[in-house]
Design a protein around this motif. Structure first.
Motif, PDB file in Angstrom:
ATOM      1  N   SER A 161      -2.500  -9.473  -8.965  1.00  0.00           N
ATOM      2  CA  SER A 161      -2.572  -8.519 -10.075  1.00  0.00           C
ATOM      3  C   SER A 161      -2.188  -7.109  -9.607  1.00  0.00           C
ATOM      4  O   SER A 161      -2.260  -6.779  -8.421  1.00  0.00           O
ATOM      5  CB  SER A 161      -3.979  -8.491 -10.663  1.00  0.00           C
ATOM      6  OG  SER A 161      -4.321  -9.729 -11.239  1.00  0.00           O
ATOM      7  N   LYS A 162      -1.810  -6.300 -10.556  1.00  0.00           N
ATOM      8  CA  LYS A 162      -1.435  -4.916 -10.305  1.00  0.00           C
ATOM      9  C   LYS A 162      -2.383  -4.023 -11.094  1.00  0.00           C
ATOM     10  O   LYS A 162      -2.342  -4.009 -12.330  1.00  0.00           O
ATOM     11  CB  LYS A 162       0.023  -4.698 -10.747  1.00  0.00           C
ATOM     12  CG  LYS A 162       0.551  -3.285 -10.588  1.00  0.00           C
ATOM     13  CD  LYS A 162       2.004  -3.238 -11.082  1.00  0.00           C
ATOM     14  CE  LYS A 162       2.566  -1.835 -11.028  1.00  0.00           C
ATOM     15  NZ  LYS A 162       3.966  -1.787 -11.526  1.00  0.00           N
ATOM     16  N   TYR A 163      -3.258  -3.319 -10.389  1.00  0.00           N
ATOM     17  CA  TYR A 163      -4.275  -2.490 -11.040  1.00  0.00           C
ATOM     18  C   TYR A 163      -3.993  -1.011 -10.783  1.00  0.00           C
ATOM     19  O   TYR A 163      -3.461  -0.634  -9.720  1.00  0.00           O
ATOM     20  CB  TYR A 163      -5.669  -2.823 -10.517  1.00  0.00           C
ATOM     21  CG  TYR A 163      -6.232  -4.152 -10.991  1.00  0.00           C
ATOM     22  CD1 TYR A 163      -5.575  -4.932 -11.937  1.00  0.00           C
ATOM     23  CD2 TYR A 163      -7.445  -4.612 -10.492  1.00  0.00           C
ATOM     24  CE1 TYR A 163      -6.104  -6.130 -12.359  1.00  0.00           C
ATOM     25  CE2 TYR A 163      -7.986  -5.821 -10.910  1.00  0.00           C
ATOM     26  CZ  TYR A 163      -7.305  -6.581 -11.840  1.00  0.00           C
ATOM     27  OH  TYR A 163      -7.828  -7.781 -12.267  1.00  0.00           O
ATOM     28  N   PRO A 164      -4.383  -0.143 -11.740  1.00  0.00           N
ATOM     29  CA  PRO A 164      -4.173   1.301 -11.531  1.00  0.00           C
ATOM     30  C   PRO A 164      -5.252   1.907 -10.633  1.00  0.00           C
ATOM     31  O   PRO A 164      -6.438   1.591 -10.764  1.00  0.00           O
ATOM     32  CB  PRO A 164      -4.284   1.869 -12.953  1.00  0.00           C
ATOM     33  CG  PRO A 164      -5.195   0.924 -13.668  1.00  0.00           C
ATOM     34  CD  PRO A 164      -4.914  -0.444 -13.083  1.00  0.00           C
ATOM     35  N   ARG A 165      -4.832   2.747  -9.709  1.00  0.00           N
ATOM     36  CA  ARG A 165      -5.802   3.531  -8.957  1.00  0.00           C
ATOM     37  C   ARG A 165      -6.512   4.486  -9.914  1.00  0.00           C
ATOM     38  O   ARG A 165      -5.911   4.990 -10.866  1.00  0.00           O
ATOM     39  CB  ARG A 165      -5.099   4.315  -7.851  1.00  0.00           C
ATOM     40  CG  ARG A 165      -4.732   3.459  -6.651  1.00  0.00           C
ATOM     41  CD  ARG A 165      -3.868   4.193  -5.655  1.00  0.00           C
ATOM     42  NE  ARG A 165      -3.849   3.507  -4.362  1.00  0.00           N
ATOM     43  CZ  ARG A 165      -2.890   3.633  -3.461  1.00  0.00           C
ATOM     44  NH1 ARG A 165      -1.860   4.433  -3.693  1.00  0.00           N
ATOM     45  NH2 ARG A 165      -2.950   2.972  -2.328  1.00  0.00           N
ATOM     46  N   VAL A 166      -7.794   4.721  -9.637  1.00  0.00           N
ATOM     47  CA  VAL A 166      -8.599   5.574 -10.501  1.00  0.00           C
ATOM     48  C   VAL A 166      -8.782   6.937  -9.836  1.00  0.00           C
ATOM     49  O   VAL A 166      -9.180   7.014  -8.663  1.00  0.00           O
ATOM     50  CB  VAL A 166      -9.973   4.923 -10.774  1.00  0.00           C
ATOM     51  CG1 VAL A 166     -10.866   5.866 -11.572  1.00  0.00           C
ATOM     52  CG2 VAL A 166      -9.795   3.604 -11.523  1.00  0.00           C
ATOM     53  N   TYR A 186      -2.331  -0.415  -7.207  1.00  0.00           N
ATOM     54  CA  TYR A 186      -2.769  -1.115  -5.993  1.00  0.00           C
ATOM     55  C   TYR A 186      -3.007  -2.588  -6.301  1.00  0.00           C
ATOM     56  O   TYR A 186      -3.327  -2.951  -7.448  1.00  0.00           O
ATOM     57  CB  TYR A 186      -4.057  -0.483  -5.439  1.00  0.00           C
ATOM     58  CG  TYR A 186      -5.314  -0.823  -6.207  1.00  0.00           C
ATOM     59  CD1 TYR A 186      -6.174  -1.834  -5.767  1.00  0.00           C
ATOM     60  CD2 TYR A 186      -5.654  -0.147  -7.377  1.00  0.00           C
ATOM     61  CE1 TYR A 186      -7.333  -2.148  -6.459  1.00  0.00           C
ATOM     62  CE2 TYR A 186      -6.810  -0.450  -8.074  1.00  0.00           C
ATOM     63  CZ  TYR A 186      -7.650  -1.452  -7.624  1.00  0.00           C
ATOM     64  OH  TYR A 186      -8.791  -1.768  -8.319  1.00  0.00           O
ATOM     65  N   PRO A 187      -2.856  -3.479  -5.305  1.00  0.00           N
ATOM     66  CA  PRO A 187      -3.248  -4.877  -5.465  1.00  0.00           C
ATOM     67  C   PRO A 187      -4.740  -5.002  -5.141  1.00  0.00           C
ATOM     68  O   PRO A 187      -5.197  -4.459  -4.139  1.00  0.00           O
ATOM     69  CB  PRO A 187      -2.388  -5.606  -4.423  1.00  0.00           C
ATOM     70  CG  PRO A 187      -2.059  -4.564  -3.396  1.00  0.00           C
ATOM     71  CD  PRO A 187      -2.119  -3.221  -4.054  1.00  0.00           C
ATOM     72  N   PRO A 188      -5.539  -5.692  -5.983  1.00  0.00           N
ATOM     73  CA  PRO A 188      -7.004  -5.623  -5.881  1.00  0.00           C
ATOM     74  C   PRO A 188      -7.645  -6.553  -4.854  1.00  0.00           C
ATOM     75  O   PRO A 188      -8.768  -7.024  -5.059  1.00  0.00           O
ATOM     76  CB  PRO A 188      -7.453  -5.985  -7.296  1.00  0.00           C
ATOM     77  CG  PRO A 188      -6.399  -6.908  -7.793  1.00  0.00           C
ATOM     78  CD  PRO A 188      -5.108  -6.411  -7.194  1.00  0.00           C
ATOM     79  N   GLY A 189      -6.963  -6.842  -3.754  1.00  0.00           N
ATOM     80  CA  GLY A 189      -7.571  -7.665  -2.711  1.00  0.00           C
ATOM     81  C   GLY A 189      -7.344  -9.148  -2.944  1.00  0.00           C
ATOM     82  O   GLY A 189      -7.056  -9.597  -4.047  1.00  0.00           O
TER      83      GLY A 189
END
Length: 468
Positions: A161-166, A186-189
């Motif tokens: 998945s591709k998640y937005p940095r906060v 970022y990729p969430p691990g």
């Protein structure tokens, strides 16, 4: 602005406006953030007191596999390599899996050769699948053309998945504040491997082919090869999840360990440990093993748990500073999923199954005569009598893999080496033999070349020896 549950509606609204995310990614990200915010308020009652936890007992697998049943076992298996990491530790900007590690072959080359040889030898069809991240996908695709003639020409893959940095101060997605390039995401691990495998359609495809288990491992772990005895044990005993652990050394004190807690097998990471118990956690006497991240998981169990949204692994907050902005990444680890699977076990395996290449010092080990390469498998030289590998510390001059080999006319012999410490402008000639404890230091502004010969002194001003 402090992170509170009151931030969630605003965050969700901002995420809904990020068209780069799929619906599954939006849902997964909001779920992750929601659990993180709830965790902040319950932290005080959820801290694990190590003094109340007993180390669980591990089972050693020793049973043999009959050659006649090998094909049947392998036809139930999928091999999945985690390919989302960049080789930044070694000065690279691309996928770590395409770094050359031995005889001109990359991690990915060796993995493909291993699986091809396995399938050719036993007449089976073990599929190899890669989990890429948005950071590694494009570059990985470019190298696949080099597998022309291989049945892995169309190497299957799926994306993490591709998640937005906060943005930490405002608790809003950084891309919604204008950071739309790669640094905003970022990729969430690798804990995301299970929902991403399901969402990609690969999980259902493998189940339809009669596959039962997936062997998950990091692409940079040269020791993570298919083990038939483990696979046979899991099938016979209906273990839905198996984590390979191995004896801890002083170099592994921060590695996660398995514990028996509240009747469940669980992974305990150093980030979960209260400060007053960190030294206890690092003890190689009390916690003798650590997680190799070699995981064996039942595919039907993955499907069941993902569909039930039951895989709520512990969240690992990862604060960073990028371009002067403090951001937060929320990640999960695949090993933490162990507590959700039925009849989950930890298997204590030989250290040979944990051979990661995290730095150029590791690269020196695997390129030396300490190891041999046969059919894609990196095997330890039997001439090495010490069960432990030499301790190697290389100065910053050796950090980048791009010029690592320029310091060596040939890789030294280290079969009888105990430790090596090199600092300064030091290069090695051809046919150098290192034994015992060796320290080499070049003073500032001085170039030092180690010529051909036997070196086995502990002092920095060494004199070559031609015999013991």
């Amino acid at each position: 602005m402090a992170a509170t549950t009151e931030n969630l509606p605003r965050l969700k609204s901002a995420v809904d406006g990020l068209t780069e995310m799929s619906e599954n990614e939006r849902s997964g990200f909001i779920n992750l953030v929601s659990r993180y915010l709830r965790f902040l308020y319950s932290l005080s009652i959820n801290l694990l007191l190590l003094v109340m936890i007993k180390q669980m007992v591990f089972m050693f697998i020793t049973n043999d596999v009959d050659v006649s049943e090998t094909k049947n076992l392998l036809d139930k298996l999928v091999v999945l390599k985690l390919n989302g990491g960049l080789g930044t530790t070694m000065g690279c900007t691309g996928p770590k899996s395409v770094i050359e590690v031995r005889d001109g072959l990359t991690f990915l080359d060796l993995i493909v050769i291993q699986i091809e040889n396995l399938n050719n030898k036993y007449g089976c069809k073990v599929p190899l699948v890669l989990m890429n991240s948005f950071n590694t996908h494009d570059d990985t695709q470019k190298v696949l053309i080099f597998y022309c003639g291989s049945h892995f020409l169309l190497l299957p893959y799926f994306l993490l998945s591709k998640y937005p940095r906060v943005v930490a101060d405002e608790f809003v997605p950084w891309p919604s504040k204008g950071k739309t390039d790669k640094d905003g995401w970022y990729p969430p691990g690798h804990g995301d491997v299970f929902p991403s495998l399901m969402n990609s359609g690969k999980l259902d495809a493998f189940l339809s082919q009669g596959k039962e288990y997936v062997f998950v491992a990091n692409s940079d772990n040269l020791g993570a090869i298919v083990d038939l005895t483990i696979l046979k044990h899991l099938i016979q005993n209906k273990n839905e999840y198996c984590m390979e652990v191995t004896p801890k050394t002083l170099a592994d004190v921060k590695g996660g360990t398995l514990i028996s807690y509240e009747g469940k097998v669980q992974l305990l990471e150093i980030a979960q440990v209260p400060d007053e118990h960190v030294n206890e956690f690092k003890s190689i006497e009390k916690f003798k093993i650590f997680n190799t991240n070699n995981l064996w998981v039942n595919l039907k169990a993955i499907k069941k748990l993902v569909e039930a949204d039951a895989l709520k692994m512990e969240i690992i907050p990862n604060p960073k500073e990028v371009d002067g902005v403090k951001v937060l990444q929320l990640e999960t680890a695949a090993g933490a999923a162990i507590r959700f699977f039925d009849n989950a076990i930890g298997v204590n395996v030989p250290r040979s199954r944990f051979l990661p290449v995290k730095a150029t010092s590791d690269l020196l080990l695997v390129q030396s005569d300490l190891y041999t390469l046969v059919d894609g498998f990196v095997t330890r030289n039997s001439a090495r009598t010490n069960p432990s590998n030499p301790s190697i510390e290389l100065g910053p001059e050796f950090k980048k893999v791009s010029n690592f080999l320029s310091w060596f006319k040939s890789i030294p012999s280290i079969v009888e080496l105990d430790s090596l410490k090199v600092s300064g402008d030091v290069s090695f000639g051809s046919s150098v033999v290192l034994k015992g404890k060796v320290t080499v230091t070049a003073k500032s502004g001085i170039k030092l070349e180690i010529p051909t010969g036997l070196w086995s002194r502990t002092r920095t001003s060494m004199v070559p020896r031609t015999s013991e």
